[in-house]
Design an enzyme around this catalytic site. Structure first.
Site, PDB file in Angstrom:
ATOM      1  N   HIS A  90     -42.212  41.228  73.011  1.00  0.00           N
ATOM      2  CA  HIS A  90     -42.858  41.558  74.294  1.00  0.00           C
ATOM      3  C   HIS A  90     -42.637  43.033  74.600  1.00  0.00           C
ATOM      4  O   HIS A  90     -41.604  43.604  74.244  1.00  0.00           O
ATOM      5  CB  HIS A  90     -42.359  40.663  75.441  1.00  0.00           C
ATOM      6  CG  HIS A  90     -40.902  40.791  75.777  1.00  0.00           C
ATOM      7  ND1 HIS A  90     -40.412  41.750  76.640  1.00  0.00           N
ATOM      8  CD2 HIS A  90     -39.833  40.054  75.385  1.00  0.00           C
ATOM      9  CE1 HIS A  90     -39.103  41.605  76.764  1.00  0.00           C
ATOM     10  NE2 HIS A  90     -38.721  40.590  76.015  1.00  0.00           N
ATOM     11  N   ASP A  92     -43.097  44.365  77.842  1.00  0.00           N
ATOM     12  CA  ASP A  92     -42.647  44.621  79.204  1.00  0.00           C
ATOM     13  C   ASP A  92     -41.124  44.663  79.237  1.00  0.00           C
ATOM     14  O   ASP A  92     -40.449  44.137  78.347  1.00  0.00           O
ATOM     15  CB  ASP A  92     -43.181  43.571  80.175  1.00  0.00           C
ATOM     16  CG  ASP A  92     -42.587  42.196  79.935  1.00  0.00           C
ATOM     17  OD1 ASP A  92     -42.699  41.697  78.793  1.00  0.00           O
ATOM     18  OD2 ASP A  92     -41.991  41.613  80.862  1.00  0.00           O
ATOM     19  N   ASP A 124     -34.423  45.359  74.263  1.00  0.00           N
ATOM     20  CA  ASP A 124     -35.130  44.212  74.828  1.00  0.00           C
ATOM     21  C   ASP A 124     -36.421  44.678  75.506  1.00  0.00           C
ATOM     22  O   ASP A 124     -36.399  45.034  76.671  1.00  0.00           O
ATOM     23  CB  ASP A 124     -34.213  43.510  75.825  1.00  0.00           C
ATOM     24  CG  ASP A 124     -34.832  42.280  76.450  1.00  0.00           C
ATOM     25  OD1 ASP A 124     -35.784  41.740  75.867  1.00  0.00           O
ATOM     26  OD2 ASP A 124     -34.360  41.863  77.530  1.00  0.00           O
ATOM     27  N   GLU A 155     -43.010  38.859  79.944  1.00  0.00           N
ATOM     28  CA  GLU A 155     -41.898  37.941  79.659  1.00  0.00           C
ATOM     29  C   GLU A 155     -40.765  38.095  80.669  1.00  0.00           C
ATOM     30  O   GLU A 155     -40.171  37.120  81.117  1.00  0.00           O
ATOM     31  CB  GLU A 155     -41.378  38.179  78.238  1.00  0.00           C
ATOM     32  CG  GLU A 155     -40.415  37.119  77.728  1.00  0.00           C
ATOM     33  CD  GLU A 155     -38.964  37.356  78.112  1.00  0.00           C
ATOM     34  OE1 GLU A 155     -38.154  36.410  78.011  1.00  0.00           O
ATOM     35  OE2 GLU A 155     -38.626  38.502  78.502  1.00  0.00           O
ATOM     36  N   GLU A 156     -40.457  39.339  81.037  1.00  0.00           N
ATOM     37  CA  GLU A 156     -39.304  39.573  81.909  1.00  0.00           C
ATOM     38  C   GLU A 156     -39.534  39.092  83.339  1.00  0.00           C
ATOM     39  O   GLU A 156     -38.564  38.883  84.080  1.00  0.00           O
ATOM     40  CB  GLU A 156     -38.943  41.064  81.930  1.00  0.00           C
ATOM     41  CG  GLU A 156     -38.537  41.640  80.582  1.00  0.00           C
ATOM     42  CD  GLU A 156     -37.207  41.113  80.062  1.00  0.00           C
ATOM     43  OE1 GLU A 156     -36.645  40.187  80.667  1.00  0.00           O
ATOM     44  OE2 GLU A 156     -36.736  41.633  79.032  1.00  0.00           O
ATOM     45  N   HIS A 421     -30.896  44.219  80.244  1.00  0.00           N
ATOM     46  CA  HIS A 421     -31.066  43.881  81.663  1.00  0.00           C
ATOM     47  C   HIS A 421     -30.108  44.662  82.559  1.00  0.00           C
ATOM     48  O   HIS A 421     -30.148  44.503  83.778  1.00  0.00           O
ATOM     49  CB  HIS A 421     -30.888  42.375  81.932  1.00  0.00           C
ATOM     50  CG  HIS A 421     -31.960  41.524  81.338  1.00  0.00           C
ATOM     51  ND1 HIS A 421     -32.248  40.259  81.806  1.00  0.00           N
ATOM     52  CD2 HIS A 421     -32.834  41.735  80.328  1.00  0.00           C
ATOM     53  CE1 HIS A 421     -33.225  39.732  81.101  1.00  0.00           C
ATOM     54  NE2 HIS A 421     -33.593  40.624  80.185  1.00  0.00           N
TER      55      HIS A 421
END
Length: 454
Positions: A90, A92, A124, A155-156, A421
């Protein structure tokens, strides 16, 4: 052949770094309230053109239910009977959070003194996009499998755009193996496949006890304080050992895969000296085999600006992680029943479901996993281990339902030091190189492994 591929990948690493720098510079947070949607559009266009250049001639954007664009494409091998592999990632990213906590600009890829590459999305999941591209460039035309590609754009945010797109378009995703590249290794240089994912149940619990705020001096003591009631209620979710204690949820299961040593976990999680680890099981048991409830946020007056008053209402957002074998609907019922039954002092308690996702357990006995074990061992010089992950990737269950014959493999560049994150996210460039080599070797060898099984 392995060493030739390794040399090609090392020669490609300057391009990998440049690609990652360009991707990280795009502030592709899929939330228009925080960042301009044009940033996601730029990232999607970049991914589209990059994979077109690597043989996905029909690559195109597909718009999903939440409005995000995913990049989809195919690359035939020339042999229709060859197995098909679907590559996932992904583009995003999470928001940067507290930019003051970053040691480097979050959207500028920066090499640290430790050799790691820092920037939001470096691991990520833009690092995995670069991993795919590097593996494909190293292979060139030497590709004996058919490829499909899906790189999603939300996705996030957990809004389910791709999860809703897959079922009615299952034929697009039909494959013999699906590489979900959004996890990582046990540590830098220690290859692993993630075979277990916890599911989740998120709720908001609200406590009400008074019609309005009242003076703590005049009424404090006998008057039920909603904030104090919420604190007492939340304390019932764990026992004195730190085990999650919700009736109907088994908190005694054991993990049978790779262990997670206490000292490494303490370092990875940044546990302060003197602070203990929670639960009566091992770290692996607590992370990957048992339910765990976390308090994500509380609505109440902040310290600065608070008054000498009792609170009439307070709320908390709870996140319950559940291991494979636990049904999320039953977990929601168990959590709701526990919260309402544990309300102290007769206060009113309401529980509002927010989100849920089923856990996942991979089947690891097929030819794809056999080829992966061999590829990982050759790339890293040591055996591949099996890990669980405390996070949730609902798309894995969607893929499993839409493609029931596919082996689903979770892997990638996101080892524990990446701090995904969080501020100061980073990736180790050697992980990109070694995982690209492992992927290239896997794609070469899966065709023969699948044929041998037949």
């Amino acid at each position: 052949m392995t060493e030739q591929l390794r040399d090609r990948i090392q020669a490609l690493m300057p391009q990998a770094k440049a690609d990652l720098a360009g991707l990280v510079a795009m502030r592709s947070v899929a939330d228009a309230r925080q960042f301009p949607p044009e940033e996601c559009a730029k990232a999607a266009a970049w991914v589209l053109e990059a994979f077109r250049a690597e043989g996905f001639a029909d690559a195109r954007l597909v718009t999903t239910a939440d409005g995000s664009d995913a990049v989809y494409g195919t690359r035939p091998s020339g042999d229709p009977s060859a197995p098909t592999v679907l590559l996932y990632a992904h583009y995003d990213v999470q928001p940067p959070l507290d930019e003051q906590a970053w040691r480097t600009p979050p959207f500028t890829l920066t090499e640290g003194d430790d050799g790691r590459w820092y920037g939001r999305g470096a691991a990520d999941c833009k690092g995995n996009i670069v991993m795919h591209l590097t593996a494909l460039r190293a292979l060139g035309d030497q590709l004996p499998v058919n490829l499909k590609l899906i790189v999603e754009g939300s996705e996030e945010q957990g809004t389910g755009g791709l999860e809703e797109f897959v079922p009615p378009n299952a034929e697009l995703f039909a494959a013999d193996a699906i590489l979900v590249c959004d996890t990582g290794n046990a540590a830098v240089g220690r290859p692993a496949a993630t075979v277990s994912l916890r599911g989740l149940v998120n709720v908001v619990v609200t406590v009400e006890s008074l019609r309005t705020e009242v003076h703590s001096g005049m009424f404090g003591g006998p008057a039920p304080d909603a904030l104090a009631a919420l604190v007492r209620l939340l304390s019932t979710l764990r026992d004195e050992h730190g085990d999650t204690t919700i009736a109907g949820l088994d908190n005694t299961q054991l993990w049978d895969g790779e262990p997670y040593p206490d000292d490494r976990f303490r370092a990875d999680a940044g546990v302060l000296d003197g602070a203990g680890l929670l639960g009566t099981g091992s770290v692996s048991d607590m992370l990957w085999a048992r339910p765990a409830v976390s308090i994500l946020g509380i609505d109440c007056p902040p310290v600065i600006g608070s008054a000498a008053a009792l609170q009439p209402h307070a709320a908390a957002r709870l996140n319950l992680r559940i291991p494979p074998g636990t049904d999320p609907a039953k977990a929601l019922t168990a959590l709701t029943d526990h919260l309402t039954a544990s309300a102290p002092w007769g206060v009113r308690v309401s529980v509002a479901p927010e989100a849920s996702g089923a856990p996942f357990r991979a089947a690891t006995g097929g030819p794809a996993y056999a080829a992966l074990r061999e590829a990982m061992a050759d790339a890293f010089g040591q055996p591949m281990t099996m890990l669980g992950q405390g996070g949730s990737i609902p798309l894995c269950n969607v893929f499993a339902a839409a493609c029931p014959g596919a082996e689903i493999i979770l892997m990638g560049v996101e080892e524990p030091q990446t701090l995904m994150h969080a501020p100061n996210e980073s990736v180790h460039p050697q992980e990109i190189a070694d995982m690209a080599l492992a992927e290239a070797l896997f794609l070469q060898r899966f065709a023969s492994a699948a044929t041998t099984k037949e």
